[in-house]
Scaffold this motif. Structure first.
Motif, PDB file in Angstrom:
ATOM      1  N   TYR A  99      -8.390  -8.776  -4.373  1.00  0.00           N
ATOM      2  CA  TYR A  99      -7.409  -8.402  -5.391  1.00  0.00           C
ATOM      3  C   TYR A  99      -8.108  -8.033  -6.691  1.00  0.00           C
ATOM      4  O   TYR A  99      -7.817  -7.010  -7.303  1.00  0.00           O
ATOM      5  CB  TYR A  99      -6.433  -9.569  -5.600  1.00  0.00           C
ATOM      6  CG  TYR A  99      -5.699  -9.504  -6.916  1.00  0.00           C
ATOM      7  CD1 TYR A  99      -4.624  -8.634  -7.083  1.00  0.00           C
ATOM      8  CD2 TYR A  99      -6.090 -10.283  -7.996  1.00  0.00           C
ATOM      9  CE1 TYR A  99      -3.958  -8.549  -8.289  1.00  0.00           C
ATOM     10  CE2 TYR A  99      -5.429 -10.211  -9.203  1.00  0.00           C
ATOM     11  CZ  TYR A  99      -4.359  -9.345  -9.343  1.00  0.00           C
ATOM     12  OH  TYR A  99      -3.707  -9.266 -10.543  1.00  0.00           O
ATOM     13  N   LEU A 103      -6.720   4.240  -3.303  1.00  0.00           N
ATOM     14  CA  LEU A 103      -7.272   2.895  -3.441  1.00  0.00           C
ATOM     15  C   LEU A 103      -6.849   2.063  -2.230  1.00  0.00           C
ATOM     16  O   LEU A 103      -5.665   1.993  -1.901  1.00  0.00           O
ATOM     17  CB  LEU A 103      -6.759   2.244  -4.730  1.00  0.00           C
ATOM     18  CG  LEU A 103      -7.219   0.818  -5.004  1.00  0.00           C
ATOM     19  CD1 LEU A 103      -8.714   0.794  -5.301  1.00  0.00           C
ATOM     20  CD2 LEU A 103      -6.463   0.235  -6.187  1.00  0.00           C
ATOM     21  N   ASP A 104      -7.804   1.468  -1.543  1.00  0.00           N
ATOM     22  CA  ASP A 104      -7.536   0.736  -0.311  1.00  0.00           C
ATOM     23  C   ASP A 104      -7.209  -0.715  -0.625  1.00  0.00           C
ATOM     24  O   ASP A 104      -8.103  -1.551  -0.797  1.00  0.00           O
ATOM     25  CB  ASP A 104      -8.745   0.841   0.625  1.00  0.00           C
ATOM     26  CG  ASP A 104      -8.431   0.343   2.016  1.00  0.00           C
ATOM     27  OD1 ASP A 104      -7.274  -0.042   2.274  1.00  0.00           O
ATOM     28  OD2 ASP A 104      -9.348   0.335   2.852  1.00  0.00           O
ATOM     29  N   ILE A 105      -5.914  -1.001  -0.710  1.00  0.00           N
ATOM     30  CA  ILE A 105      -5.454  -2.354  -1.035  1.00  0.00           C
ATOM     31  C   ILE A 105      -5.716  -3.311   0.119  1.00  0.00           C
ATOM     32  O   ILE A 105      -5.948  -4.501  -0.081  1.00  0.00           O
ATOM     33  CB  ILE A 105      -3.949  -2.333  -1.390  1.00  0.00           C
ATOM     34  CG1 ILE A 105      -3.732  -1.528  -2.668  1.00  0.00           C
ATOM     35  CG2 ILE A 105      -3.385  -3.728  -1.552  1.00  0.00           C
ATOM     36  CD1 ILE A 105      -2.280  -1.262  -2.989  1.00  0.00           C
ATOM     37  N   TYR A 163      -8.924  -0.015 -10.009  1.00  0.00           N
ATOM     38  CA  TYR A 163      -7.713   0.684 -10.434  1.00  0.00           C
ATOM     39  C   TYR A 163      -7.710   0.930 -11.945  1.00  0.00           C
ATOM     40  O   TYR A 163      -7.420   2.044 -12.393  1.00  0.00           O
ATOM     41  CB  TYR A 163      -6.454  -0.107 -10.047  1.00  0.00           C
ATOM     42  CG  TYR A 163      -5.228   0.558 -10.598  1.00  0.00           C
ATOM     43  CD1 TYR A 163      -4.698   1.672  -9.977  1.00  0.00           C
ATOM     44  CD2 TYR A 163      -4.644   0.119 -11.781  1.00  0.00           C
ATOM     45  CE1 TYR A 163      -3.608   2.331 -10.503  1.00  0.00           C
ATOM     46  CE2 TYR A 163      -3.555   0.770 -12.319  1.00  0.00           C
ATOM     47  CZ  TYR A 163      -3.041   1.871 -11.675  1.00  0.00           C
ATOM     48  OH  TYR A 163      -1.978   2.531 -12.211  1.00  0.00           O
ATOM     49  N   LEU A 177       0.145  -3.779  -8.015  1.00  0.00           N
ATOM     50  CA  LEU A 177      -1.126  -4.466  -7.678  1.00  0.00           C
ATOM     51  C   LEU A 177      -1.122  -5.897  -8.198  1.00  0.00           C
ATOM     52  O   LEU A 177      -1.552  -6.817  -7.506  1.00  0.00           O
ATOM     53  CB  LEU A 177      -2.304  -3.718  -8.261  1.00  0.00           C
ATOM     54  CG  LEU A 177      -2.683  -2.392  -7.619  1.00  0.00           C
ATOM     55  CD1 LEU A 177      -3.861  -1.759  -8.338  1.00  0.00           C
ATOM     56  CD2 LEU A 177      -3.024  -2.584  -6.138  1.00  0.00           C
ATOM     57  N   GLN A 202       0.837  -1.208   0.000  1.00  0.00           N
ATOM     58  CA  GLN A 202       0.000   0.000   0.000  1.00  0.00           C
ATOM     59  C   GLN A 202       0.871   1.257   0.000  1.00  0.00           C
ATOM     60  O   GLN A 202       0.623   2.193  -0.747  1.00  0.00           O
ATOM     61  CB  GLN A 202      -0.913   0.003   1.235  1.00  0.00           C
ATOM     62  CG  GLN A 202      -1.799   1.214   1.359  1.00  0.00           C
ATOM     63  CD  GLN A 202      -3.170   1.011   0.773  1.00  0.00           C
ATOM     64  OE1 GLN A 202      -3.764  -0.032   0.947  1.00  0.00           O
ATOM     65  NE2 GLN A 202      -3.659   1.980   0.060  1.00  0.00           N
ATOM     66  N   ASN A 252     -10.070  -4.689  -6.456  1.00  0.00           N
ATOM     67  CA  ASN A 252      -9.144  -3.559  -6.445  1.00  0.00           C
ATOM     68  C   ASN A 252      -8.552  -3.310  -7.824  1.00  0.00           C
ATOM     69  O   ASN A 252      -8.395  -2.163  -8.237  1.00  0.00           O
ATOM     70  CB  ASN A 252      -8.015  -3.788  -5.429  1.00  0.00           C
ATOM     71  CG  ASN A 252      -8.494  -3.601  -4.006  1.00  0.00           C
ATOM     72  OD1 ASN A 252      -9.467  -2.904  -3.750  1.00  0.00           O
ATOM     73  ND2 ASN A 252      -7.815  -4.237  -3.074  1.00  0.00           N
TER      74      ASN A 252
END
Length: 200
Positions: A108, A101-103, A115, A195, A33, A111
């Motif tokens: 996965y 963006l809250d990883i 993204y 990511l 993150q 996100n």
């Protein structure tokens, strides 16, 4: 008795290993993150400075709007002010959204989908900004000239030096906007790689 002790010890070790694994995964996610957010921090700082400069120009144009004494200079003034407010604001909002963006929460896949959507929006904004900046050049020059030197360039003929300056400005803009867009693509692709590494 020894077998019971062995089972208890084994169970305790398994629980410890599970806790260690969970803790390690959390640390990796937090580090990822941080790495991800740092990718956008320099870009966001540059865009913030750029936006502040645009907003200062807006204040300057608003205080001097009365000097635009024809309808076509006023239209150029309104378009210039609109451009200098709207585009930097949209870019900053888009950068904030993509950077935050809250990883740590969410899957996965979810996100990555968010993204890619935000990345495409940011790159489209950049492309739109590139094309509009050429238009801005042609409306900013008459507005600035009228406010600063009280000359209406629509009523005067261009001198050779002014034509050369305009051509040089266009060439500079072409290379600068290309470089800027490539930098955006490089940073967004690099963040996407971070990511994607989470899935491996």
């Amino acid at each position: 008795m020894e077998l019971e002790e062995l089972r208890a010890t084994w169970s305790e070790m398994s629980q410890e290993l599970e806790k260690q694994k969970k803790l390690t995964n959390e640390i990796i996610l937090k580090m990822t993150q941080d790495r991800y957010r740092k990718k956008f921090s320099k870009l966001r700082n540059l865009e913030t400075v750029g936006a502040m400069i645009c907003y200062l120009w807006v204040v300057f144009f608003l205080f001097n709007f009365g000097k635009l004494d024809t309808w076509y200079l006023q239209i150029c003034g309104v378009l210039t002010i609109g451009f200098l407010i709207i585009l930097p604001t949209l870019v900053l909002k888009s950068l904030k959204k993509i950077q935050n963006l809250d990883i740590l929460n969410g899957s996965y896949k979810k996100n990555l989908v968010i993204y890619i959507k935000e990345k495409n929006r940011l790159l489209k904004l950049q492309q739109m900004g590139i094309y509009l900046s050429y238009l801005l050049l042609f409306i900013l020059v008459p507005v600035s000239t009228k406010i600063i030197s009280n000359k209406n360039i629509f009523l005067t003929s261009f001198k050779p030096l002014q034509v050369i300056a305009l051509v040089v400005a266009l060439i500079f803009m072409f290379f600068f906007t290309r470089w800027g867009y490539k930098s955006y693509k490089k940073i967004t692709n690099s963040a996407e790689d971070i990511l994607r590494d989470l899935d491996s």
